[in-house]
Design an enzyme around this catalytic site. Sequence first.
Site, PDB file in Angstrom:
ATOM      1  N   LYS A 230      -5.717  -7.925 -14.212  1.00 55.20           N
ATOM      2  CA  LYS A 230      -4.950  -6.164 -14.177  1.00 55.20           C
ATOM      3  C   LYS A 230      -4.266  -5.714 -15.449  1.00 55.20           C
ATOM      4  O   LYS A 230      -4.267  -6.357 -16.749  1.00 55.20           O
ATOM      5  CB  LYS A 230      -3.396  -6.762 -13.946  1.00 55.20           C
ATOM      6  CG  LYS A 230      -3.683  -6.699 -11.940  1.00 55.20           C
ATOM      7  CD  LYS A 230      -2.750  -6.983 -10.782  1.00 55.20           C
ATOM      8  CE  LYS A 230      -3.416  -7.425 -10.059  1.00 55.20           C
ATOM      9  NZ  LYS A 230      -2.515  -8.109  -8.655  1.00 55.20           N
ATOM     10  N   ARG A 264      -5.534 -15.314  -6.388  1.00 53.39           N
ATOM     11  CA  ARG A 264      -6.436 -14.342  -6.460  1.00 53.39           C
ATOM     12  C   ARG A 264      -7.000 -13.602  -7.233  1.00 53.39           C
ATOM     13  O   ARG A 264      -6.370 -13.222  -8.229  1.00 53.39           O
ATOM     14  CB  ARG A 264      -5.369 -13.379  -5.457  1.00 53.39           C
ATOM     15  CG  ARG A 264      -5.787 -11.992  -5.172  1.00 53.39           C
ATOM     16  CD  ARG A 264      -5.138 -10.990  -3.915  1.00 53.39           C
ATOM     17  NE  ARG A 264      -5.957 -10.694  -3.327  1.00 53.39           N
ATOM     18  CZ  ARG A 264      -6.220  -8.984  -4.267  1.00 53.39           C
ATOM     19  NH1 ARG A 264      -5.535  -9.212  -5.706  1.00 53.39           N
ATOM     20  NH2 ARG A 264      -7.137  -8.288  -3.288  1.00 53.39           N
TER      21      ARG A 264
HETATM   22  C1  7PM Z   1      -6.131  -1.624  -7.966  1.00 53.78           C
HETATM   23  C2  7PM Z   1      -5.287  -2.104  -8.563  1.00 53.78           C
HETATM   24  C3  7PM Z   1      -6.962  -2.202  -7.109  1.00 53.78           C
HETATM   25  C4  7PM Z   1      -4.352  -3.406  -8.071  1.00 53.78           C
HETATM   26  C5  7PM Z   1      -6.956  -3.553  -6.390  1.00 53.78           C
HETATM   27  C6  7PM Z   1      -5.834  -3.788  -7.082  1.00 53.78           C
HETATM   28  C7  7PM Z   1      -2.759  -8.778  -5.258  1.00 53.78           C
HETATM   29  C8  7PM Z   1      -3.142  -8.801  -3.811  1.00 53.78           C
HETATM   30  C9  7PM Z   1      -3.636  -7.210  -4.734  1.00 53.78           C
HETATM   31  C10 7PM Z   1      -1.807  -9.374  -5.824  1.00 53.78           C
HETATM   32  C11 7PM Z   1      -1.767 -10.409  -3.032  1.00 53.78           C
HETATM   33  C12 7PM Z   1      -6.279  -5.975  -7.427  1.00 53.78           C
HETATM   34  C13 7PM Z   1      -4.630  -5.399  -6.901  1.00 53.78           C
HETATM   35  N1  7PM Z   1      -2.885  -7.567  -5.616  1.00 53.78           N
HETATM   36  N2  7PM Z   1      -2.276  -9.138  -3.051  1.00 53.78           N
HETATM   37  N3  7PM Z   1      -3.791  -7.095  -3.438  1.00 53.78           N
HETATM   38  N4  7PM Z   1      -0.750 -10.923  -4.467  1.00 53.78           N
HETATM   39  N5  7PM Z   1      -0.989 -11.187  -2.238  1.00 53.78           N
HETATM   40  O1  7PM Z   1      -5.716  -6.367  -8.488  1.00 53.78           O
HETATM   41  O2  7PM Z   1      -1.330  -9.778  -6.557  1.00 53.78           O
HETATM   42  O3  7PM Z   1      -7.280  -6.397  -6.231  1.00 53.78           O
HETATM   43  S1  7PM Z   1      -4.761  -5.542  -5.518  1.00 53.78           S
END
Ligand code: 7PM
Length: 287
Positions: A230, A264
Site C-alpha cells: 500500500k 491479506r
Molecule cells: C488499489 C488500492 C487497489 C488498494 C486495491 C487496493 C483491503 C481489502 C483491499 C484490506 C480487506 C488492496 C486494496 N484492501 N479487504 N481490500 N482489507 N479486508 O491493496 O486492507 O488490495 S483493496
Amino acid sequence: MAPTQLRCGDLSISLASPLVMAIVNVTPDSFSDGGSYHSAQGQLQLTAVLNRVEAMLQEGADIIDVGGESTRPGAIPVSLEDELARVIPVIEAIRKRFDVVVSVDTSRPEVISQAADAGAGIINDVRALELPGALAAAANTSLPVCLMHMRGSPQTMQANTEYDDCLNEVHAYLAGRQRAALDASIAGDNILLDPGFGFGKTEQHNLALINQLYRFHDLECPLLVGVSRKSTIGTILNKPVEERLVGSLVLAYESLRQGAKILRVHDVGPTVDMVKMYNALDQNRGS
Ligand code: 7PM
C-alpha cells in the site's frame, strides 16, 4: 473469546496460528497484483487465474480472496453485471479445482448471495455490509464476514482524512458494525474485523493503526489486516508498488506481534516464510 476456528461452508480453517489470504484481483485495471487475467480483447482468462491460484497454494496460501471491484482511490465504479461476470465464474472454477477457502471481496448483496452459491467461504466487505440488503444477504449465507473500516467511498476516501482521534473512530465504527451484524443474526464467532489500513487515512493514521492494533482485541473478534504494497509503504520508502515487499513484511510482522490472525497479501511465499519465523519465535517464547 474470539473464535479459534472458522466454519467456511463445507471447509473449516483453524485460527490457532496466523493465516495468509492471497489476493486475486480480477478487475481489468488491476494495479498491484502483477497478473492481469484478461486478454487483449478484455476477456477474463480462467486458466490464467487457476494457474496463479495453483502457484499461490504451492507457496502456502490458506485463503484465496477474489475481488471484481476496484477499490483503488478514485477508481470508476463497476456495474453489478460486470462484477458478477468477473467474480462468480472464478469462484466456481477455483472451488471445482482446489479444496481451498475462497473469500469474496464484495459489498453487493447479489454478489454475496451468488458467491456463496458458487462456493465462497468468507464474505470480505470493505464497506462492512453497509449497502442496503448486504447484512441480510450475508446472514443468509451463514458464512464468516470480514467487516472493514473505510472513511467515505473508494472515490472520495483520500479527500477527507481528518479525524479527531482516528483510533477511537475506527474502534467505535467497528464496534457499531459488529453490533449491526449481530442484530442481523450473524453469529458473533462468524465476525472478523479489519481496521482498513490505507482506506481514508494518512500515513500517520495508518502507522498508528498497526502500532495500536492490540486495542481492537476487546471486541473479541479475529483481526484481519491488509497492508500489502500500500501507498503508505511507497511514501516512506519512496518506492514503486513492485518494490514494497520488505515494507509490507515489516508491517505484517508487527500486525502478527499485535495478534492479527489473517494477513491479506500479494506476495504469498515471502509472507508464509515470515509467518513461519514468527510462529517459531512465538512457540519459543517463555522457554
Ligand atoms: C488499489 C488500492 C487497489 C488498494 C486495491 C487496493 C483491503 C481489502 C483491499 C484490506 C480487506 C488492496 C486494496 N484492501 N479487504 N481490500 N482489507 N479486508 O491493496 O486492507 O488490495 S483493496
